[in-house]
Structures are given as structure tokens and as C-alpha cells.
Design a protein around this motif. Structure first.
Motif, PDB file in Angstrom:
ATOM      1  N   GLN A  80       0.883  -1.096  -0.042  1.00 29.05           N
ATOM      2  CA  GLN A  80      -0.097   0.635  -0.243  1.00 29.05           C
ATOM      3  C   GLN A  80       1.308   1.141  -0.335  1.00 29.05           C
ATOM      4  OE1 GLN A  80      -3.057   0.296   3.903  1.00 29.05           O
ATOM      5  NE2 GLN A  80      -0.488   0.426   4.571  1.00 29.05           N
ATOM      6  N   LEU A  81      -0.348   2.355  -0.466  1.00 32.47           N
ATOM      7  CA  LEU A  81       0.378   3.691  -0.382  1.00 32.47           C
ATOM      8  C   LEU A  81      -0.365   4.442   0.308  1.00 32.47           C
ATOM      9  CD1 LEU A  81       2.268   5.620  -3.039  1.00 32.47           C
ATOM     10  CD2 LEU A  81       0.601   6.458  -1.298  1.00 32.47           C
ATOM     11  N   ARG A  82       0.565   4.656   1.918  1.00 31.40           N
ATOM     12  CA  ARG A  82      -0.272   5.503   2.743  1.00 31.40           C
ATOM     13  C   ARG A  82       0.271   7.824   2.654  1.00 31.40           C
ATOM     14  NH1 ARG A  82      -2.893   4.747   7.462  1.00 31.40           N
ATOM     15  NH2 ARG A  82      -2.298   1.871   6.702  1.00 31.40           N
ATOM     16  N   PHE A  83      -0.936   8.009   2.742  1.00 33.76           N
ATOM     17  CA  PHE A  83      -0.309   9.622   2.879  1.00 33.76           C
ATOM     18  C   PHE A  83      -1.026   9.736   4.123  1.00 33.76           C
ATOM     19  CE2 PHE A  83      -3.215  13.689   2.363  1.00 33.76           C
ATOM     20  CZ  PHE A  83      -1.951  14.819   2.066  1.00 33.76           C
ATOM     21  N   ARG A  84      -0.564  11.147   4.328  1.00 32.62           N
ATOM     22  CA  ARG A  84      -0.741  12.102   5.731  1.00 32.62           C
ATOM     23  C   ARG A  84      -0.422  13.833   5.573  1.00 32.62           C
ATOM     24  NH1 ARG A  84       1.686  10.762  12.191  1.00 32.62           N
ATOM     25  NH2 ARG A  84      -0.928   9.647  12.135  1.00 32.62           N
ATOM     26  N   GLY A  85      -1.647  14.039   5.635  1.00 36.28           N
ATOM     27  CA  GLY A  85      -1.564  15.530   5.574  1.00 36.28           C
ATOM     28  C   GLY A  85      -1.768  16.468   6.930  1.00 36.28           C
ATOM     29  N   ALA A  86      -1.103  17.710   7.095  1.00 37.29           N
ATOM     30  CA  ALA A  86      -1.246  18.386   8.017  1.00 37.29           C
ATOM     31  C   ALA A  86      -1.173  19.771   8.020  1.00 37.29           C
ATOM     32  CB  ALA A  86      -0.847  17.248   9.498  1.00 37.29           C
ATOM     33  N   VAL A  87      -2.015  20.307   8.856  1.00 36.64           N
ATOM     34  CA  VAL A  87      -2.156  21.500   8.685  1.00 36.64           C
ATOM     35  C   VAL A  87      -2.324  22.395   9.922  1.00 36.64           C
ATOM     36  CG1 VAL A  87      -2.604  21.985   6.371  1.00 36.64           C
ATOM     37  CG2 VAL A  87      -4.231  21.852   8.284  1.00 36.64           C
ATOM     38  N   THR A  88      -1.542  23.481  10.442  1.00 37.69           N
ATOM     39  CA  THR A  88      -1.959  24.337  11.920  1.00 37.69           C
ATOM     40  C   THR A  88      -2.784  24.973  11.281  1.00 37.69           C
ATOM     41  OG1 THR A  88      -0.988  26.434  11.205  1.00 37.69           O
ATOM     42  CG2 THR A  88       0.410  24.633  12.799  1.00 37.69           C
ATOM     43  N   SER A  89      -4.081  24.819  12.447  1.00 36.10           N
ATOM     44  CA  SER A  89      -6.023  25.369  12.402  1.00 36.10           C
ATOM     45  C   SER A  89      -6.239  26.153  13.591  1.00 36.10           C
ATOM     46  CB  SER A  89      -6.430  24.736  11.820  1.00 36.10           C
ATOM     47  OG  SER A  89      -7.604  25.112  11.753  1.00 36.10           O
ATOM     48  N   GLY A  90      -6.966  27.423  13.435  1.00 35.52           N
ATOM     49  CA  GLY A  90      -7.882  27.777  14.310  1.00 35.52           C
ATOM     50  C   GLY A  90      -8.281  27.129  15.130  1.00 35.52           C
ATOM     51  N   ARG A 138      -2.294  26.783  18.049  1.00 33.10           N
ATOM     52  CA  ARG A 138      -2.854  26.919  17.180  1.00 33.10           C
ATOM     53  C   ARG A 138      -2.830  25.479  17.180  1.00 33.10           C
ATOM     54  NH1 ARG A 138      -5.463  31.142  14.524  1.00 33.10           N
ATOM     55  NH2 ARG A 138      -3.978  32.484  15.435  1.00 33.10           N
ATOM     56  N   ASN A 139      -4.303  24.272  17.236  1.00 31.45           N
ATOM     57  CA  ASN A 139      -4.276  23.642  16.508  1.00 31.45           C
ATOM     58  C   ASN A 139      -3.646  22.953  15.310  1.00 31.45           C
ATOM     59  OD1 ASN A 139      -5.548  23.089  18.830  1.00 31.45           O
ATOM     60  ND2 ASN A 139      -7.250  23.764  17.721  1.00 31.45           N
ATOM     61  N   TRP A 140      -3.006  20.794  15.709  1.00 36.96           N
ATOM     62  CA  TRP A 140      -3.005  20.751  14.184  1.00 36.96           C
ATOM     63  C   TRP A 140      -4.268  19.505  13.254  1.00 36.96           C
ATOM     64  CZ3 TRP A 140       1.214  21.063  10.899  1.00 36.96           C
ATOM     65  CH2 TRP A 140       2.188  21.789  11.753  1.00 36.96           C
ATOM     66  N   ILE A 141      -4.529  19.529  11.929  1.00 35.32           N
ATOM     67  CA  ILE A 141      -5.522  19.080  11.826  1.00 35.32           C
ATOM     68  C   ILE A 141      -4.874  17.937  10.606  1.00 35.32           C
ATOM     69  CG2 ILE A 141      -7.719  19.099  10.261  1.00 35.32           C
ATOM     70  CD1 ILE A 141      -7.724  20.747  12.386  1.00 35.32           C
ATOM     71  N   HIS A 142      -5.049  16.600  11.346  1.00 37.05           N
ATOM     72  CA  HIS A 142      -4.676  15.644  10.104  1.00 37.05           C
ATOM     73  C   HIS A 142      -5.789  14.902   9.625  1.00 37.05           C
ATOM     74  CE1 HIS A 142      -1.278  15.538  13.055  1.00 37.05           C
ATOM     75  NE2 HIS A 142      -1.609  15.960  13.702  1.00 37.05           N
ATOM     76  N   ILE A 143      -5.222  14.605   8.100  1.00 42.65           N
ATOM     77  CA  ILE A 143      -6.090  13.813   7.530  1.00 42.65           C
ATOM     78  C   ILE A 143      -4.919  12.558   6.796  1.00 42.65           C
ATOM     79  CG2 ILE A 143      -6.960  13.139   5.096  1.00 42.65           C
ATOM     80  CD1 ILE A 143      -8.841  15.941   5.968  1.00 42.65           C
ATOM     81  N   GLU A 144      -5.208  11.239   7.139  1.00 46.43           N
ATOM     82  CA  GLU A 144      -4.411   9.818   6.453  1.00 46.43           C
ATOM     83  C   GLU A 144      -5.435   9.107   5.737  1.00 46.43           C
ATOM     84  OE1 GLU A 144      -1.737   6.949   8.116  1.00 46.43           O
ATOM     85  OE2 GLU A 144      -2.003   8.360   9.611  1.00 46.43           O
ATOM     86  N   LEU A 145      -4.502   8.439   4.813  1.00 51.33           N
ATOM     87  CA  LEU A 145      -5.521   8.050   3.494  1.00 51.33           C
ATOM     88  C   LEU A 145      -4.376   6.665   3.120  1.00 51.33           C
ATOM     89  CD1 LEU A 145      -4.973   8.040   0.488  1.00 51.33           C
ATOM     90  CD2 LEU A 145      -6.203  10.461   0.763  1.00 51.33           C
ATOM     91  N   ALA A 146      -5.032   5.671   2.530  1.00 56.32           N
ATOM     92  CA  ALA A 146      -3.920   3.866   2.526  1.00 56.32           C
ATOM     93  C   ALA A 146      -4.759   3.913   1.421  1.00 56.32           C
ATOM     94  CB  ALA A 146      -4.193   3.340   3.661  1.00 56.32           C
ATOM     95  N   LYS A 147      -4.026   3.971   0.331  1.00 58.15           N
ATOM     96  CA  LYS A 147      -4.398   2.698  -0.896  1.00 58.15           C
ATOM     97  C   LYS A 147      -3.567   1.672  -0.889  1.00 58.15           C
ATOM     98  CE  LYS A 147      -6.799   3.225  -5.001  1.00 58.15           C
ATOM     99  NZ  LYS A 147      -8.230   2.707  -4.768  1.00 58.15           N
ATOM    100  N   ARG A 148      -3.993   0.316  -1.105  1.00 53.64           N
ATOM    101  CA  ARG A 148      -3.733  -0.429  -1.557  1.00 53.64           C
ATOM    102  C   ARG A 148      -3.987  -0.862  -2.456  1.00 53.64           C
ATOM    103  NH1 ARG A 148      -7.112  -1.651   2.958  1.00 53.64           N
ATOM    104  NH2 ARG A 148      -8.897  -2.792   1.259  1.00 53.64           N
ATOM    105  N   LYS A 149      -2.183  -1.655  -2.962  1.00 51.92           N
ATOM    106  CA  LYS A 149      -1.576  -1.955  -4.925  1.00 51.92           C
ATOM    107  C   LYS A 149      -2.876  -3.097  -4.896  1.00 51.92           C
ATOM    108  CE  LYS A 149       3.371  -1.580  -4.847  1.00 51.92           C
ATOM    109  NZ  LYS A 149       4.651  -2.010  -4.727  1.00 51.92           N
ATOM    110  N   PRO A 150      -3.646  -3.405  -5.960  1.00 54.31           N
ATOM    111  CA  PRO A 150      -4.642  -3.841  -6.293  1.00 54.31           C
ATOM    112  C   PRO A 150      -3.690  -5.655  -6.701  1.00 54.31           C
ATOM    113  CG  PRO A 150      -4.582  -2.037  -7.460  1.00 54.31           C
ATOM    114  CD  PRO A 150      -3.180  -1.623  -7.282  1.00 54.31           C
ATOM    115  N   THR A 151      -4.833  -6.527  -6.425  1.00 55.05           N
ATOM    116  CA  THR A 151      -3.922  -7.742  -6.155  1.00 55.05           C
ATOM    117  C   THR A 151      -4.477  -8.427  -7.688  1.00 55.05           C
ATOM    118  OG1 THR A 151      -5.764  -8.917  -5.207  1.00 55.05           O
ATOM    119  CG2 THR A 151      -3.471  -8.169  -3.735  1.00 55.05           C
ATOM    120  N   LEU A 152      -3.877  -8.930  -8.683  1.00 57.27           N
ATOM    121  CA  LEU A 152      -3.994  -9.531 -10.258  1.00 57.27           C
ATOM    122  C   LEU A 152      -4.416 -11.220  -9.492  1.00 57.27           C
ATOM    123  CD1 LEU A 152      -0.534  -8.782 -11.575  1.00 57.27           C
ATOM    124  CD2 LEU A 152      -3.016  -7.533 -11.812  1.00 57.27           C
ATOM    125  N   THR A 153      -5.222 -11.439 -10.255  1.00 62.55           N
ATOM    126  CA  THR A 153      -6.218 -12.822  -9.606  1.00 62.55           C
ATOM    127  C   THR A 153      -6.372 -13.568 -10.974  1.00 62.55           C
ATOM    128  OG1 THR A 153      -8.444 -11.847 -10.050  1.00 62.55           O
ATOM    129  CG2 THR A 153      -7.307 -12.229  -7.720  1.00 62.55           C
TER     130      THR A 153
END
Length: 143
Positions: free
Chosen positions: A83-93, A128-143
């Protein structure tokens, strides 16, 4: 730059890629391009690459709209065998995580295999607070 500490102090795996950009919508094409390039090099198929690009775009758009003006957005891509995992974060009010009931969140969760959002309070008075979003996308498996 308004960040006072990075979202994560660990360096991560050798293949981790971290970007720090101004939290501005004008940087979305750069992040989409990086996401697609990383997924391509990790042998994702074209459909998965497209889904990941759009999911990362939606996550970053959500973060940018909540970011403190003039702040930095931190994005990290972590590649593993399946898989590929993405995590993004920003400071927020804002103190709350993005709503998981919004149309944008529904789009994000349709494109990614998993997604999570949370808020982390600043550690010192006036920070300020940190706002996070994390997502993951798995590699498709060949069948």
C-alpha cells in the motif's frame, strides 16, 4: 511559517517522502503530481493511481481550507509492499477534525481504502491546533 513542531518527529522508512508547502490551493497540482509519480513508481495500476491522485487532492483541499493563513502544509507519503499511505497536516484555528459526514469526505473514502481525520491540540498556550488526514490505498492484487 507558523508551524511550531512537525506533525511527526520520526524520520520514517528510507522510502518515505515528505513535502512542506504553503497551505494554498495553488499547490494542489504539485501534490497531485507527486502522489501520481510515487504510485506509478510503486507499480500501482492506472485506476489506482487516478484514485490516489483524487483522494490526495480532496484530503489536501480539506486541510488547506482549515489552515491558518500563511501556514505550512506537511504531507508525507509512506510506501510499503502492499500500500501507499498519505498523511497531511496543517495548523488550524479550528479545534475539530473535518466532518466525516461531508460530500468531500464521502468522495475521499470512496477513492481510498481507508481514511481517518483527527485534530491534535497545540501543546503550549496560544499554539494552534494540528488537523490531520491520513489515507491509504492498497495495491490491486492480480487474480
Amino acid at each position: 511559517m507558523t508551524e511550531t513542531k512537525p506533525p511527526s518527529s520520526d524520520v520514517g522508512a528510507q522510502d518515505d517522502i515528505e513535502l512542506r508547502l504553503g497551505a494554498s490551493l495553488v499547490h494542489l497540482p504539485i501534490i497531485r503530481s507527486v502522489a501520481a509519480s510515487i504510485a506509478m513508481r510503486a507499480d500501482f495500476d492506472l485506476d489506482a493511481i487516478s484514485d490516489l491522485r483524487l483522494a490526495v487532492d480532496e484530503a489536501c483541499s480539506t486541510l488547506i481550507t482549515r489552515a491558518v493563513e500563511g501556514s505550512t502544509m506537511v504531507c508525507r507519503f509512506t510506501i510499503s509492499e502492499d500500500q501507499l499511505r498519505f498523511r497531511g497536516a496543517v495548523t488550524s484555528g479550528e479545534a475539530d477534525a473535518p466532518s466525516t459526514a461531508s460530500f468531500g469526505w464521502r468522495v475521499l473514502t470512496t477513492l481510498a481504502d481507508s481514511a481517518e481525520a483527527w485534530a491534535e491540540p497545540g501543546t503550549q498556550n496560544g499554539q494552534r491546533n494540528w488537523i490531520h488526514i491520513e489515507l491509504a490505498k492498497r495495491k490491486p492484487t492480480l487474480t
